[in-house]
Design a protein around this motif. Sequence first.
Motif, PDB file in Angstrom:
ATOM      1  N   LYS A 134      15.162   3.284  -5.537  1.00  0.00           N
ATOM      2  CA  LYS A 134      14.229   2.751  -6.538  1.00  0.00           C
ATOM      3  C   LYS A 134      14.275   3.678  -7.747  1.00  0.00           C
ATOM      4  N   ILE A 186      13.946  10.627   2.986  1.00  0.00           N
ATOM      5  CA  ILE A 186      13.494  10.213   1.655  1.00  0.00           C
ATOM      6  C   ILE A 186      13.541  11.383   0.688  1.00  0.00           C
ATOM      7  N   LYS A 210       5.925   8.479  -9.739  1.00  0.00           N
ATOM      8  CA  LYS A 210       6.139   7.053  -9.979  1.00  0.00           C
ATOM      9  C   LYS A 210       5.162   6.607 -11.078  1.00  0.00           C
ATOM     10  N   TRP A 241       4.253   9.287  -5.609  1.00  0.00           N
ATOM     11  CA  TRP A 241       4.821   8.269  -4.731  1.00  0.00           C
ATOM     12  C   TRP A 241       3.981   8.226  -3.455  1.00  0.00           C
ATOM     13  N   ARG A 242       3.805   7.049  -2.903  1.00  0.00           N
ATOM     14  CA  ARG A 242       3.047   6.914  -1.645  1.00  0.00           C
ATOM     15  C   ARG A 242       4.071   6.650  -0.521  1.00  0.00           C
ATOM     16  N   ILE A 243       4.234   7.650   0.330  1.00  0.00           N
ATOM     17  CA  ILE A 243       5.231   7.570   1.403  1.00  0.00           C
ATOM     18  C   ILE A 243       4.514   7.318   2.728  1.00  0.00           C
ATOM     19  N   ALA A 244       4.776   6.161   3.305  1.00  0.00           N
ATOM     20  CA  ALA A 244       4.158   5.811   4.586  1.00  0.00           C
ATOM     21  C   ALA A 244       4.982   6.382   5.729  1.00  0.00           C
ATOM     22  N   ASN A 274      15.696   6.275  -0.093  1.00  0.00           N
ATOM     23  CA  ASN A 274      15.333   6.255   1.318  1.00  0.00           C
ATOM     24  C   ASN A 274      16.574   5.893   2.134  1.00  0.00           C
ATOM     25  N   GLY A 324       0.786  -1.226   0.000  1.00  0.00           N
ATOM     26  CA  GLY A 324       0.000   0.000   0.000  1.00  0.00           C
ATOM     27  C   GLY A 324       0.818   1.276   0.000  1.00  0.00           C
ATOM     28  N   TYR A 325       2.133   1.142  -0.040  1.00  0.00           N
ATOM     29  CA  TYR A 325       2.983   2.332  -0.101  1.00  0.00           C
ATOM     30  C   TYR A 325       4.281   1.969  -0.810  1.00  0.00           C
ATOM     31  N   ASP A 326       5.033   3.024  -1.188  1.00  0.00           N
ATOM     32  CA  ASP A 326       6.280   2.798  -1.915  1.00  0.00           C
ATOM     33  C   ASP A 326       7.497   2.821  -1.006  1.00  0.00           C
ATOM     34  N   LEU A 327       7.505   3.735  -0.048  1.00  0.00           N
ATOM     35  CA  LEU A 327       8.641   3.855   0.865  1.00  0.00           C
ATOM     36  C   LEU A 327       8.124   4.186   2.257  1.00  0.00           C
ATOM     37  N   LEU A 328       8.909   3.795   3.248  1.00  0.00           N
ATOM     38  CA  LEU A 328       8.514   4.032   4.642  1.00  0.00           C
ATOM     39  C   LEU A 328       9.493   5.012   5.283  1.00  0.00           C
TER      40      LEU A 328
END
Lengths: 129, 329
Positions: B44, B202, B208, B213-216, B197, A123-127
Amino acid sequence: MKRIWLQRLTAFDRKLVLLLSALVFLSFLVPLRQEAGARLLVESGDKTLFVASLDQPQLVELSGPLGLTRFEIKDGAVRVLSSPCPNKICIGLGAARHSGDLLACVPNRLVFRIAGKSAEGQGYDLLSR
Amino acid sequence: MFARPQWVILLLLVVAGLVWWRAPGGERQLVRTALIMGTLVELKVFGTNEDELERATAAAFAEMRRVEALLTSYRPESEISRLSRAAGPFIVSEETAALLQRGQLLARQTGGAFDLTLGQLKQVWGIESDRPLVPSQAELQAALTAIGPEALQIEGRSVSKRSAELQVELGGIAKGYAVDRVLEMLRQAGVTSAAVNAGGDIGLLGAKQGQPWRIAIQHPRKTGELLTVLPLVNRAVVTSGDYERYFERNGIRYHHIFDPRTGSPARGCQSVTVVAADAATADALATAAFVLGPQQGLRLLERLPEVEGLLVGRDGGIFQTSGLQREEP
């Protein structure tokens, strides 16, 4: 009509059709098999030291420059249990279970990577942490 | 209808079509990791030519190692270590001088909450050693002598310290700077979509595959759980928290983000995430906002242009800047 074009095929043609059909069918199956379950890869530098399915619970010890790092595969996840590194950050990172998840014991030069397809999407690309 | 050779040709065309359809698309993702600057660095990169991507990632990691050798205090021969040992004016490279000036500007903008001169303080706590300890008040006061935004005088490449004992420590900005350098190397190599990262610092280059980009963001108290997800393009994200580098004595948690006013770990926040145009700025501001605490930290981030932030107070309360866009994890 069907009979006419079938009659034009020789025995060799039919074998060829069967062979190619089987190859195409197999080409769909092979990647599916590779992605069926998530795998743990433990790397040090350019070397992969250990590979295992996350579906098979086990306790493992791997050696790095500082000594033995002990980790556990359990409930579809991997976590570091003990390590000779000074700050134990790798233990505090908790479990990795999703494809793309990473853990590392930096002083002991061990990187834990989850590859393949995990049951739940990340559900995400990076943490960021 | 068809003669035999035509059937065979038709069949081969069908097989070729299926193979083409099964082949990977034009753009590929290359993922590489390395241990640099005391942390795990994950890169990436998207592109069409795998060889070029490999070369670009290798050059990016090499650049990060160069920055590590230049700026980290745990390398005795780095410029920063030699500057710390210098008794008088010391000549550094243009690159180091420029970063010190940026750091000094950020130190002033944050009222000293971000500080480039906490090397001695870090040493007395031994926070990154295998035997960290709680120093005495006298040791803390000695370590805080002469620190602050005006502790360094930078004129061109010449750097003078206010006190010979002053230890320069770029831990709050160097990793972010290295991330920025990695993105610059990738940009120069023609890469238009990449993410790096470095242990939570990051940097994002482009989008993307056309999507943000989805950054948690890690939850500071629930290991393995996410606080939120940030959809971002061409931004840097840095999180500072009290939950990874710490030790405990008598039930008290001592972490690695020190308040320059007291010399002790800052107690106002559990974590701070900053989104900025570059990672060096985000890195320094995340430390500063953490030190200032949620209310003052939020005010700092609100007044700076192109900066957003998410702060978790010590009681778990969440504070965020008005322009931050986030999604439920």
